[in-house]
Motif scaffolding. Sequence first.
Motif, PDB file in Angstrom:
ATOM      1  N   PRO A   1       1.012  -1.322  -0.070  1.00 45.13           N
ATOM      2  CA  PRO A   1      -0.164   0.022  -0.047  1.00 45.13           C
ATOM      3  C   PRO A   1       1.053   1.154   0.034  1.00 45.13           C
ATOM      4  N   PHE A   2       2.237   1.296   0.977  1.00 41.57           N
ATOM      5  CA  PHE A   2       3.080   2.572   0.605  1.00 41.57           C
ATOM      6  C   PHE A   2       3.378   2.860  -1.012  1.00 41.57           C
ATOM      7  N   ARG A   3       3.934   1.463  -1.805  1.00 43.58           N
ATOM      8  CA  ARG A   3       4.219   1.853  -3.081  1.00 43.58           C
ATOM      9  C   ARG A   3       3.497   2.154  -3.908  1.00 43.58           C
ATOM     10  N   ILE A   4       2.109   2.138  -3.616  1.00 39.71           N
ATOM     11  CA  ILE A   4       0.745   2.273  -4.581  1.00 39.71           C
ATOM     12  C   ILE A   4       0.007   4.090  -3.970  1.00 39.71           C
ATOM     13  N   GLU A   5       0.438   3.955  -2.833  1.00 37.87           N
ATOM     14  CA  GLU A   5       0.497   5.952  -2.495  1.00 37.87           C
ATOM     15  C   GLU A   5       1.193   6.390  -3.075  1.00 37.87           C
ATOM     16  N   THR A   6       2.341   6.014  -2.584  1.00 34.73           N
ATOM     17  CA  THR A   6       3.292   6.438  -3.307  1.00 34.73           C
ATOM     18  C   THR A   6       4.160   6.884  -4.531  1.00 34.73           C
ATOM     19  N   THR A   7       2.977   6.461  -5.358  1.00 29.88           N
ATOM     20  CA  THR A   7       3.083   6.080  -6.548  1.00 29.88           C
ATOM     21  C   THR A   7       2.064   6.970  -7.543  1.00 29.88           C
ATOM     22  N   ASP A   8       0.942   7.114  -6.630  1.00 33.95           N
ATOM     23  CA  ASP A   8      -0.123   8.062  -6.844  1.00 33.95           C
ATOM     24  C   ASP A   8       0.790   9.506  -6.815  1.00 33.95           C
ATOM     25  N   MET A   9       1.423  10.046  -5.034  1.00 34.98           N
ATOM     26  CA  MET A   9       1.226  11.361  -4.961  1.00 34.98           C
ATOM     27  C   MET A   9       2.638  11.516  -6.293  1.00 34.98           C
ATOM     28  N   LEU A  10       3.167  10.425  -6.604  1.00 37.80           N
ATOM     29  CA  LEU A  10       4.027  11.434  -7.482  1.00 37.80           C
ATOM     30  C   LEU A  10       3.417  11.440  -8.692  1.00 37.80           C
ATOM     31  N   LEU A  11       3.116  10.696  -9.818  1.00 41.61           N
ATOM     32  CA  LEU A  11       2.635  10.762 -10.447  1.00 41.61           C
ATOM     33  C   LEU A  11       2.026  11.897 -10.756  1.00 41.61           C
ATOM     34  N   ASP A  12       0.506  12.255  -9.247  1.00 40.84           N
ATOM     35  CA  ASP A  12      -0.080  13.468  -9.589  1.00 40.84           C
ATOM     36  C   ASP A  12       1.227  14.530  -9.125  1.00 40.84           C
ATOM     37  N   LYS A  13       2.032  14.667  -8.478  1.00 38.40           N
ATOM     38  CA  LYS A  13       3.077  15.862  -7.948  1.00 38.40           C
ATOM     39  C   LYS A  13       3.137  16.264 -10.223  1.00 38.40           C
ATOM     40  N   LEU A  14       3.650  15.603 -10.359  1.00 43.63           N
ATOM     41  CA  LEU A  14       4.626  15.744 -12.038  1.00 43.63           C
ATOM     42  C   LEU A  14       3.158  16.431 -13.271  1.00 43.63           C
ATOM     43  N   TYR A  15       2.097  15.512 -13.353  1.00 46.71           N
ATOM     44  CA  TYR A  15       1.236  15.586 -14.156  1.00 46.71           C
ATOM     45  C   TYR A  15       0.865  16.990 -13.382  1.00 46.71           C
ATOM     46  N   ASN A  16      -0.136  17.313 -12.151  1.00 52.80           N
ATOM     47  CA  ASN A  16      -0.199  18.813 -12.018  1.00 52.80           C
ATOM     48  C   ASN A  16       0.521  20.080 -12.226  1.00 52.80           C
TER      49      ASN A  16
ATOM     50  N   VAL B   1       4.843  39.453 -13.712  1.00 54.98           N
ATOM     51  CA  VAL B   1       5.980  37.892 -13.417  1.00 54.98           C
ATOM     52  C   VAL B   1       7.713  38.705 -14.481  1.00 54.98           C
ATOM     53  N   THR B   2       8.769  38.805 -13.967  1.00 57.22           N
ATOM     54  CA  THR B   2       9.568  39.550 -14.726  1.00 57.22           C
ATOM     55  C   THR B   2      10.680  38.221 -14.791  1.00 57.22           C
ATOM     56  N   ASP B   3      10.540  36.680 -14.057  1.00 52.87           N
ATOM     57  CA  ASP B   3      11.694  35.956 -14.169  1.00 52.87           C
ATOM     58  C   ASP B   3      11.198  34.999 -15.747  1.00 52.87           C
ATOM     59  N   PRO B   4      12.073  35.397 -16.718  1.00 52.09           N
ATOM     60  CA  PRO B   4      11.654  34.017 -17.603  1.00 52.09           C
ATOM     61  C   PRO B   4      11.305  32.912 -17.032  1.00 52.09           C
ATOM     62  N   ALA B   5      12.518  31.867 -15.787  1.00 47.59           N
ATOM     63  CA  ALA B   5      12.475  30.837 -15.723  1.00 47.59           C
ATOM     64  C   ALA B   5      11.720  30.484 -14.678  1.00 47.59           C
ATOM     65  N   PHE B   6      10.424  31.254 -14.993  1.00 47.01           N
ATOM     66  CA  PHE B   6       9.290  31.266 -13.509  1.00 47.01           C
ATOM     67  C   PHE B   6       8.281  29.796 -14.732  1.00 47.01           C
ATOM     68  N   LEU B   7       8.309  28.518 -13.075  1.00 43.65           N
ATOM     69  CA  LEU B   7       7.216  27.701 -13.986  1.00 43.65           C
ATOM     70  C   LEU B   7       5.832  27.529 -13.794  1.00 43.65           C
ATOM     71  N   VAL B   8       5.376  27.006 -14.843  1.00 47.30           N
ATOM     72  CA  VAL B   8       4.306  27.373 -14.809  1.00 47.30           C
ATOM     73  C   VAL B   8       3.426  26.648 -14.716  1.00 47.30           C
ATOM     74  N   THR B   9       2.496  25.890 -13.576  1.00 47.85           N
ATOM     75  CA  THR B   9       1.907  24.873 -13.595  1.00 47.85           C
ATOM     76  C   THR B   9       0.716  24.432 -14.251  1.00 47.85           C
ATOM     77  N   ARG B  10      -0.043  23.048 -14.779  1.00 48.77           N
ATOM     78  CA  ARG B  10      -0.816  23.095 -15.592  1.00 48.77           C
ATOM     79  C   ARG B  10      -2.146  24.467 -15.143  1.00 48.77           C
ATOM     80  N   ASN B  11      -2.594  24.394 -14.558  1.00 47.21           N
ATOM     81  CA  ASN B  11      -3.288  25.506 -13.000  1.00 47.21           C
ATOM     82  C   ASN B  11      -3.670  27.029 -13.827  1.00 47.21           C
ATOM     83  N   MET B  12      -1.875  27.005 -13.314  1.00 45.49           N
ATOM     84  CA  MET B  12      -1.964  28.722 -14.152  1.00 45.49           C
ATOM     85  C   MET B  12      -2.097  28.781 -15.324  1.00 45.49           C
TER      86      MET B  12
END
Length: 182
Positions: free
Chosen positions: A68-83, A141-152
């Motif tokens: 269950p820890f692997r499943i939870e960690t996998t979901d958290m990692l995939l959610d974070k990177l997808y978002n 924003v004046t920094d071209p290195a600003f990372l834009v998420t899917r929501n933003m």
Amino acid sequence: MRKLAFHEQKLLKKTNFLEFKHGKGHREGNVTQRYRLVERDDYKKYNGICLMVQKQVNIIKQMDPRDPFRIETTDMLLDKLYNMGVISTKKSLLKCEKLSVSSFCRRRLATVMMKLKMAEHHKEAVTYIEQGHVRVGPEVVTDPAFLVTRNMEDFITWVDSSKIKKRVMEYNDALDDYDAMA
């Protein structure tokens, strides 16, 4: 500096130092040039993040698939990177394993502006950002290195006082007479 010997001068004529490829550095140069990375540290930071994610994926893969820890960690990692917008789907860890610096560079504000057709070239987008013509949500924003998420991504617009915004509105016949007076 001493005068170069004849054979040294001949060697220098044959070597093109502008396109000189040495070891692993040519990939860094290509990405830096393509995405207009001003800071060399940006490439190193993105590369470090990619390595950390790949290490995390390797640790997760070593665990029992039904844990269950692997499943939870996998979901958290995939959610974070997808978002963040770095991976395209949340389906498998294979996307995380193939993560590259380019995937982070595609989420930089200048690149997203090109995707949204707010600028034609990276150089132009970087100039607009550095001059303060772009805002994400309520903040300029004046920094071209600003990372834009899917929501933003939906909240990237021109600053209200920007001349570029006025030109775009004039072109689209959407400029209000009241706005023209201000």
